[in-house]
Motif scaffolding. Structure first.
Motif: not given
Ligand code: BGC
Length: 728
Positions: A72, A90, A143, A157, A190-191, A201, A234, A237, A269-270, A394, A468
Motif C-alpha cells: 500500500a 495494510d 496500517l 468494515r 485508523k480511520h 464514505r 490515519m 475519508y 487515508d489513500w 485492503s 471495504e
Molecule cells: C483504506 C485504508 C487502507 C488504505 C491503503 C484505504 O482504502 O481505507 O484502511 O490502509 O486504503 O490500502
C-alpha cells in the motif's frame, strides 16, 4: 580509508543503536526520539524534509520502484542520513497481500472476533504476531487495526473493527498496537474519525456534537492512543461536521495533538487529501499519492513555503513528527531482516483468537457439544467443504490454498472476489465425529432438508461476505434464511454456524436448536469451529456488538445515502452529491441505544453462552475518589469454563446512560469460585464538559451492575463518588 572508517562506525551505530558516529549524532539511541529528530532535521534541506511527507502507492505503479515491495505505501529512504525506506502494508487482520495472489502471511480472524474475546492479552499476542511477520516480510509501518465504533451494524468494515464500545475497543486496540510495535516497527490507528459507514464514505459529512463525539468514537481512539502510543494515526475519508477529516484542524490539531498530546505523525487515508489546507490543519503525510488529483505535499507545499503561505517551521514540524515516530519505535536502530516466517506457528495465534472469539448464541436442550452424539451428522452449505469465508478490501490476506468465489449479486468485486481461507470445517468435523458425516452444498434446499431428515444432527453453515467499500444488509441473503428454515423443519437438532462480519437477523431462530457465531475465523477457522462444536474447548466469546431484532430498532432504519433498496450483495460505491449523516443518537451507540430506548435486541452486547454455567454473588462497591467493585463468580456446572463478567454504569447522579466500565475473563473449574475486582476507567464515569473543556464527574450516587451481558444485571449496587475533573 576515511570512507571505510565512517562505514564501520555507522554499522556499529545501526546494529547496537547505542554508539553514534560523531558525524551522525541522531544515530545515538540513548537520546530521546525528539532530540534525535531535531539533530537530524538540522542537516536536512527543505526538499529532503518534504520527501518524508508524501508516499507512493506501489500496487498501482506501472514500473516497480527500487526497494519498494508491492504493497500500500512506500517512501524512499535517505541513505546519506541513515533514514530507512518507509515500507507500509495494510494489516488490520494480518499482513495483507495487496496485488499478490497467495502468500505465507497468517490471516487473523476478523477484528470483531478479536473483540469478542474480551482479551487484551490475545490482542497483544495477535499484534505481536503480525508485527513479527511484517518485519520478516520487509515492512516497518503497519496500517493496522481500525478503531471505528460499530455505530451501524451494516457498516461493511465492522469486521475490521472492534465492536461498538469505546472501552472494549480502545483497550483491545491499544494492546494490539503495543503488540505490533514490540517488533520495532510503527503501528497506525485508523480511520480518524467517524468513517462509520462505507456508503458514501468519501463524500458524507458525519455530524455530531462535541460532547457526544468525545464520549464515543473519540474515546475509543483516546484510550487506544494512550495505551498503545502508535507511531502514526490515519485520518479518514469522510467529512466531520462539514470538514474533511484530513483537513479538520479541530480534529487533528486541537483534539489529537493538543488535548491528547499526541507526538507521532498523522498520515492520510489513500486519496483523502483534497488541498493544502490539510497541512495547516495538522496532516503530516500524504499517502498513496498515485490516486490523488495532485501531490499536494510535494511541489505545491514547497511553493507555499516559498510564498510564505505555509511557514518553513510547519514543514519542519511535520518532518519532525515522522522522524520522531520512527526513532521512538526503533525503526532506525533495528533494521529489517526479511525471512524466517513460521506460518504454522503464526496461524496458531490466529486459531486462538478464533477459538476464544466465537460466540455460542443458542444451545437448546444441550444440543452442543457434539462429542457425546454418535449418530449421523449432515453438514450443509457455506462452502464448509472448502474453507472459511474472509472479508474483502485492503485488509485482505490470501494465504496459499485459498479459494476465490464470485461476490454476491450486485456487490463489487474488490480485490478479485470472495476469498475462502483453506481450513475446512467439514474436515474438522469428520476428524472428530463418531459416525457418518455427509455434506451437501445447500444449493437445492429441498434436497438438503431431505438429507437432514434422517440425520441425528444437521449443521448449516451460513456466510455473509463484507468488504471495504460496501455496506451489508441485515439479512443473510442468497436464500440462506429459507435454507435454514427448511432444514430446521426437517430436523429438530439443527445447528447454525454463522460466518459473518456483522450481526444478521435470524427469522428462523425459534426453530433451530443451536447457533454459533464464528465471524470470519481466519487461518485455522475450520479447526477452531470443529473444536468448539465438539466441546474440546469451552465456548467463551461474548458479543462486542448488539444483534438487532429488526431494522426498525436501529437509530437509522435506513442506511443514509442509499438511493434505492439495498441490493442482495450490499450497498455499493460512493454516491454523489455529498450528503449528511446526522448521528442523532450521540454517544448512545449500540447497547446504550437499546437501554435508552428500552428496546430488547435479539442478542445484547456482551452476550454469549458457555458449556457450563456461572453464578454471581457477593457484590461490594467502593466509592469516594474512584469506583471499584468486587464480587464472586462460581462455576456451577460440570465442566471447566470461561466467564467474562462485565461492570456497567446504569445511572449517574444527573444523567442516565448505560456504559461499560470494566471487564475481565475468568477461567473456572467445576465448582470453583473466584473473587473478581474491577475498577472503573475514570473517563467512563465522567461526562465531557464542553464549556470547561475537560472531563467532569458530578458528585453523587452512581448506580452500577455486574453481569454476564449488557442486559443482565445479575448484581446491582451503587457507590457515592466525589466530584472530579480530568484533563482531556
Ligand atoms: C483504506 C485504508 C487502507 C488504505 C491503503 C484505504 O482504502 O481505507 O484502511 O490502509 O486504503 O490500502
Amino acid at each position: 580509508m576515511r570512507r571505510l572508517l565512517v562505514g564501520i562506525v555507522c554499522a556499529a551505530a545501526v546494529s547496537g543503536g547505542a554508539v553514534a558516529a560523531p558525524s551522525q549524532p541522531w544515530r545515538d539511541a540513548r537520546l530521546s526520539p525528539d532530540r534525535r529528530a531535531e539533530l537530524l532535521l538540522r542537516r536536512m534541506s527543505l526538499d529532503e524534509q518534504i520527501a518524508l511527507l508524501h508516499g507512493h502507492f506501489p500496487v498501482l505503479m506501472k514500473a516497480p520502484l527500487p526497494g519498494a515491495p508491492r504493497s500500500a505505501g512506500f517512501i524512499a529512504g535517505q541513505p546519506k542520513f541513515g533514514i530507512p525506506a518507509i515500507t507500509e502494508s495494510d494489516a488490520s487482520l494480518g499482513v495483507a497481500n495487496a496485488g499478490r495472489d497467495s502468500d505465507d502471511a497468517a490471516p487473523l480472524p476478523s477484528g470483531v472476533a478479536l473483540a469478542a474475546t474480551f482479551s487484551p492479552a490475545l490482542a497483544f499476542d495477535s499484534g505481536a504476531m503480525i508485527g513479527r511477520e511484517a518485519r520478516q516480510k520487509g515492512f516497518n509501518v503497519l496500517l493496522a487495526g481500525g478503531g471505528n465504533l460499530a455505530r451501524d451494524p451494516r457498516n461493511g468494515r465492522n469486521f475490521e473493527y472492534l465492536g461498538e464500545d469505546p472501552l472494549l475497543g480502545g483497550t483491545l486496540d491499544g494492546a494490539a498496537i503495543r503488540g505490533i510495535q514490540s517488533n520495532h516497527i510503527v503501528s497506525t490507528a485508523k480511520h480518524f474519525a467517524l468513517n462509520d459507514q462505507e456508503t458514501g464514505r468519501q463524500v458524507l459529512s458525519a455530524n455530531i456534537g462535541e460532547a457526544a463525539l468525545r464520549e464515543s468514537d473519540l474515546l475509543e481512539f483516546e484510550i487506544a492512543i494512550r495505551d498503545g502510543r502508535p507511531g502514526s494515526v490515519m485520518c479518514s475519508y469522510n467529512r466531520l461536521n462539514g470538514i474533511y477529516a484530513c483537513e479538520n484542524p479541530w480534529l487533528l490539531t486541537d483534539v489529537l495533538k493538543r488535548d491528547w498530546g499526541y507526538a507521532g505523525w498523522v498520515m492520510s487515508d489513500w486519496g483523502a487529501v483534497h488541498s493544502l489546507a490539510a497541512a495547516k490543519a495538522g496532516l503530516d503525510q500524504e499517502s498513496g499519492t498515485e490516486i490523488d488529483k495532485q501531490v499536494f505535499f510535494d511541489g505545491p507545499l514547497k511553493a507555499a513555503v516559498k510564498d510564505g503561505e505555509v511557514p518553513a517551521a510547519k514543514v519542519h514540524e511535520m518532518a519532525h513528527r515522522v522522524l520522531r515516530g520512527l526513532f521512538a519505535e526503533g525503526v532506525f536502530d533495528h533494521p529489517l531482516a526479511p525471512g524466517g516466517l513460521d506460518t504454522a506457528a503464526d496461524s496458531r495465534v490466529s486459531e486462538r483468537v478464533a477459538e476464544q472469539g466465537a460466540v455460542l448464541l443458542k444451545n437448546a436442550g444441550g444440543v452442543l457439544p457434539l462429542a457425546a452424539r454418535a449418530g449421523k451428522i449432515v453438514v450443509i452449505g457455506g462452502h464448509a467443504d472448502i474453507g472459511v469465508i474472509s472479508g474483502g478490501g485492503s485488509s485482505q490476506v490470501i494465504p496459499k490454498g485459498s479459494v476465490r468465489m464470485p461476490p454476491p449479486k450486485g456487490a463489487p468485486a474488490w480485490g478479485g472476489g470472495v476469498v475462502y481461507h483453506p481450513s475446512a470445517p467439514l474436515a474438522a468435523i469428520r476428524a472428530r465425529a463418531h459416525g457418518e458425516v455427509a455434506y451437501v452444498d445447500g444449493a437445492d434446499p429441498a434436497a438438503a432438508a431431505a438429507l437432514a431428515k434422517g440425520a441425528d444432527v444437521a449443521i448449516v453453515f451460513a456466510t455473509q461476505w463484507s468488504s471495504e467499500g460496501v455496506d451489508t444488509r441485515l439479512n443473510l441473503g442468497e436464500g440462506q434464511d429459507a435454507l435454514i428454515a427448511g432444514v430446521a423443519a426437517a430436523n429438530p437438532h439443527t445447528i447454525v454456524v454463522l460466518e459473518t462480519g456483522n450481526p444478521v437477523l435470524m427469522p428462523w431462530l425459534d426453530k433451530v436448536a443451536g447457533v454459533l457465531e464464528a465471524w470470519y475465523p481466519g487461518a485455522l477457522g475450520g479447526e477452531a469451529i470443529g473444536k468448539l462444536l465438539f466441546g474440546e474447548i469451552d465456548a467463551s466469546g461474548r458479543l462486542p456488538i448488539s444483534f438487532p431484532k429488526r431494522e426498525d430498532q436501529l437509530p437509522r432504519p435506513e442506511l443514509p445515502g442509499l438511493k434505492s433498496a439495498m441490493p442482495e450483495g450490499g450497498a455499493t460505491a460512493q454516491p454523489e452529491p455529498p450528503f449528511d449523516v446526522a448521528y442523532a443518537e450521540g454517544s448512545d451507540v449500540g447497547y446504550r441505544w437499546y437501554a435508552a430506548k428500552d428496546l430488547k435486541p435479539l442478542f445484547p452486547f456482551g452476550y454469549g453462552l458457555s458449556y457450563t454455567a456461572f453464578r454471581y454473588g457477593g457484590l461490594k462497591t467502593l466509592g469516594g475518589q474512584g469506583l471499584g467493585v468486587s464480587f464472586t463468580v462460581t462455576n456451577t456446572g460440570a465442566r471447566a469454563g470461561i466467564e467474562t463478567p462485565q461492570l456497567y454504569l446504569a445511572r449517574g447522579p444527573h444523567r442516565t446512560q448505560q456504559r461499560l466500565l470494566g471487564f475481565t475473563r475468568v477461567a473456572l473449574k467445576p465448582g470453583e469460585s473466584h473473587r473478581v475486582t474491577l475498577t472503573a476507567d475514570p473517563r467512563l464515569l465522567a461526562d465531557w464538559d464542553v464549556a470547561g473543556h475537560r472531563w467532569k464527574r458530578d458528585a453523587g450516587r452512581y448506580e452500577v451492575f455486574v453481569g454476564p451481558d449488557a442486559a443482565d444485571a445479575a448484581l446491582k449496587g451503587e457507590a457515592v463518588l466525589a466530584a472530579a475533573t480530568l484533563a482531556p
